[in-house]
Design an enzyme around this catalytic site. Structure first.
Site, PDB file in Angstrom:
ATOM      1  N   LYS A 177       7.125  16.771 -27.592  1.00 31.62           N
ATOM      2  CA  LYS A 177       5.922  16.978 -26.756  1.00 31.62           C
ATOM      3  C   LYS A 177       4.738  17.800 -27.429  1.00 31.62           C
ATOM      4  O   LYS A 177       4.851  18.726 -27.857  1.00 31.62           O
ATOM      5  CB  LYS A 177       6.507  18.057 -25.700  1.00 31.62           C
ATOM      6  CG  LYS A 177       5.717  18.242 -24.506  1.00 31.62           C
ATOM      7  CD  LYS A 177       5.210  19.465 -24.051  1.00 31.62           C
ATOM      8  CE  LYS A 177       4.141  20.287 -24.520  1.00 31.62           C
ATOM      9  NZ  LYS A 177       3.053  20.005 -24.655  1.00 31.62           N
ATOM     10  N   GLU A 252       8.213  28.726 -35.042  1.00 30.14           N
ATOM     11  CA  GLU A 252       7.268  28.891 -36.176  1.00 30.14           C
ATOM     12  C   GLU A 252       5.733  29.135 -35.630  1.00 30.14           C
ATOM     13  O   GLU A 252       5.186  28.255 -34.813  1.00 30.14           O
ATOM     14  CB  GLU A 252       7.168  27.271 -36.677  1.00 30.14           C
ATOM     15  CG  GLU A 252       8.276  26.783 -37.483  1.00 30.14           C
ATOM     16  CD  GLU A 252       8.389  27.323 -38.929  1.00 30.14           C
ATOM     17  OE1 GLU A 252       7.345  28.075 -39.111  1.00 30.14           O
ATOM     18  OE2 GLU A 252       9.580  27.295 -39.427  1.00 30.14           O
ATOM     19  N   CYS A 286      -1.927  28.312 -39.208  1.00 32.38           N
ATOM     20  CA  CYS A 286      -0.942  29.357 -38.817  1.00 32.38           C
ATOM     21  C   CYS A 286      -0.860  30.264 -39.906  1.00 32.38           C
ATOM     22  O   CYS A 286      -0.594  31.682 -39.938  1.00 32.38           O
ATOM     23  CB  CYS A 286       0.607  28.687 -38.728  1.00 32.38           C
ATOM     24  SG  CYS A 286       0.909  27.708 -39.703  1.00 32.38           S
ATOM     25  N   GLU A 385      -4.083  37.986 -34.391  1.00 30.59           N
ATOM     26  CA  GLU A 385      -4.327  36.536 -34.950  1.00 30.59           C
ATOM     27  C   GLU A 385      -5.343  35.814 -33.984  1.00 30.59           C
ATOM     28  O   GLU A 385      -5.652  35.841 -32.820  1.00 30.59           O
ATOM     29  CB  GLU A 385      -2.975  35.451 -34.599  1.00 30.59           C
ATOM     30  CG  GLU A 385      -3.348  34.050 -35.264  1.00 30.59           C
ATOM     31  CD  GLU A 385      -2.295  33.236 -35.034  1.00 30.59           C
ATOM     32  OE1 GLU A 385      -1.886  33.177 -33.701  1.00 30.59           O
ATOM     33  OE2 GLU A 385      -2.033  32.409 -35.857  1.00 30.59           O
TER      34      GLU A 385
END
Ligand code: NAD
Length: 493
Positions: A177, A252, A286, A385
């Site tokens: 997906k 992750e 990331c 973040e």
């Protein structure tokens, strides 16, 4: 401009959503809609998972030897290599990353696929020296079944092959997906897999949003393994969903990675490493090194060098060869970055460079390299973040202080250490809570090296040999090798 109309790939067929639902995808470079994709509903996801389940039990796939599975992956690697430019151009159109970066990533897809192709026939068990002379006992590693892979928009192809490689090498089947912001290249990968002859249903792609598509996929009763890459909010929902199908999950997630610069570092390299860590991919990575921690004796000099380098960064169309930073992937994301910058200024962090969106004649969502000098760690920009080109720089006094600051984060994905002192490099690498540590370099990746985080950066590992264990379970087989009659059934053997 006519919209490109994509279909999904389910059970070896190209299909629309059953209810005909679709959504648009934007080109971040211009802000214009360029393509439309089927919006998979629960029924479409069910169809894809059932196709994958059927393929898992079908002798066309199940009957292949591990070597033959490896050969199929190697063929996929080859067609990816032949299509490097095409895949890179499509990914840039869809997610806005610089063509030079998507080209670099597309060029190493074959390395990842070939690595797992080579591992396919090296998955083996053990003979166990059990303390029972009448028993022969061995283990096998066996595939789990249907893998659901949930992919973010920032590096769709790379983050797919790192899941698809070990999943298929070990004999599972997969439903991919992609992100609703970047679906095109996974459909292109499916088209290439069709060319190389993967049996129908082994690779499926359903397009759509987190809800209902990703939600339905991760809670489907026939899904045995979920590999999720994305943000913490989606990850939490995936974990809740796994309580329904009890699938094995890997996460992750994001990071707030520290880049630690000691006074003895090669400053030129450290500045380049910091720039690569936070401004490459416009900070939408990331592993973005968004917390830069600098020893106080060189703090001012380092900051000045970083600002000077940031001033030279060329912002432009991602397809232009001389662009060094391209657009932000979505309008929502650039608004979020602006919010972080605004609140940081209100809280008293010192804006040294950048900070306001760049208006360009071709539209799109462009944000400049942005540098904040921080005098403490409590600023929101130092803890959260941002997923944009915003770096916070903070001085530290001693090695112990640097480690404390580095570890004062809910995340633990990556860390950079810049020093010429070998002993210190090892000490600090050991002490930082981080799944990846780079010393005097940043953003190095390899199929042989696993990636993954600690704490809020997730769990499970991708890449490297250990990825094979993530897509298999151990089966223990006991064989009675005596000719004696099975004795009393109420005594445990
Ligand atoms: P996101 O979490 O918004 O979306 C990621 C994927 O999850 C998309 O496909 C989305 O549709 C899906 N999703 C969202 N909610 C879901 C739900 N409830 N159930 C199932 N699927 C759901 O993340 P994003 O904005 O696409 O990507 C940015 C995030 O990904 C950042 O936090 C970044 O750090 C992280 N990331 C991590 C890595 C890594 O390897 N650790 C790599 C790239 C990106």
């Amino acid at each position: 401009m006519t919209l490109k109309q994509y279909q999904m790939y389910v059970g070896g067929e190209w299909v629309d959503a059953v209810d005909g639902g679709r959504f648009d995808s934007f080109n971040p470079a211009t802000g214009e809609v360029w393509a439309s994709f089927p919006a998979a509903a629960v029924v479409d996801v069910d169809r894809a998972v059932k196709a994958a389940h059927q393929a898992f039990t079908n002798p066309q796939w199940r009957g292949l030897s591990p070597t033959q599975r490896g050969q199929l992956l190697a063929r996929l690697a080859e067609v990816c290599r032949e299509n490097t430019d095409h895949l890179a151009e499509l990914e840039t159109l869809d997610n806005g990353k610089l063509l030079r970066e998507t080209r670099g990533q597309a060029a190493f897809l074959p390395d990842f696929l070939n690595y797992f192709a080579g591992l396919a026939d090296k998955v083996q068990g053990d003979v166990l020296p059990v303390n029972k002379s009448n028993m022969f006992c061995y283990t096998k590693r066996q595939a789990l079944g249907v893998v659901a892979a949930i992919i973010p928009w920032n590096s769709p192809l790379y983050l797919t092959v790192i899941k698809l490689g070990p999943a298929l090498a070990t004999g599972n089947t997969i439903v991919l997906k992609p992100s609703e912001h970047a679906s095109a290249t996974l459909l292109e990968l499916a088209r290439l897999s069709e060319q190389v002859g993967f049996p129908p249903g082994v690779i499926n792609v359903v397009t759509g949003f987190g809800k209902p598509t990703g939600d339905a996929l991760t809670k489907h009763p026939l899904v045995r393994r979920v590999a999720f890459t994305g943000g913490v909010a989606g990850a939490k929902q995936v974990v809740v969903n796994s309580s329904e199908n009890l699938s094995k999950v890997s996460l992750e997630l994001g990071g707030k990675s520290p880049n630690i610069i000691f006074a003895d570092a090669d400053l030129e390299s450290a500045v380049n490493g910091v720039v690569a860590g936070i401004f490459a991919a416009s900070g939408q990575s990331c592993v973005a090194g968004s917390r830069v921690i600098v020893q106080e004796s060189i703090y001012e000099a380092f900051l000045a060098k970083l600002i000077a380098r940031a001033k030279t960064i060329k912002i432009g169309l991602p397809t232009d060869a001389d662009s060094e930073m391209g657009p932000i992937a979505t309008e929502t994301q650039i608004n979020a970055i602006e919010g972080f910058v605004h609140r940081a200024q209100q809280q008293g962090a010192k804006l040294c460079f950048g900070g306001a969106r760049v208006r360009v004649e071709f539209g799109g969502w462009y944000f400049p390299p942005t540098i904040f000098a921080c005098d403490h760690q409590d600023y929101e920009i130092f803890q959260e973040e941002i997923f944009g080109p915003v770096v916070s720089v903070l001085p530290f006094a001693s090695e112990a202080d640097a480690i404390d600051v580095a570890n004062n984060s809910k995340y633990g994905l990556a860390a950079g250490i810049w020093t010429k002192n070998l002993a210190r490099a090892h000490r600090v690498a050991d002490a930082v809570v981080s799944g990846i540590v780079w010393v005097n370099t940043y953003r190095a990746v390899s199929p042989m090296a696993s990636i993954g985080g600690f704490n809020a950066s997730g769990y499970g590992r991708e890449g490297g040999i250990e990825a094979l264990n993530e897509y298999t379970e151990t089966k223990t087989v006991w064989i009675n090798i005596s000719d004696e009659t099975m004795p009393d059934p109420f005594i445990m053997r």
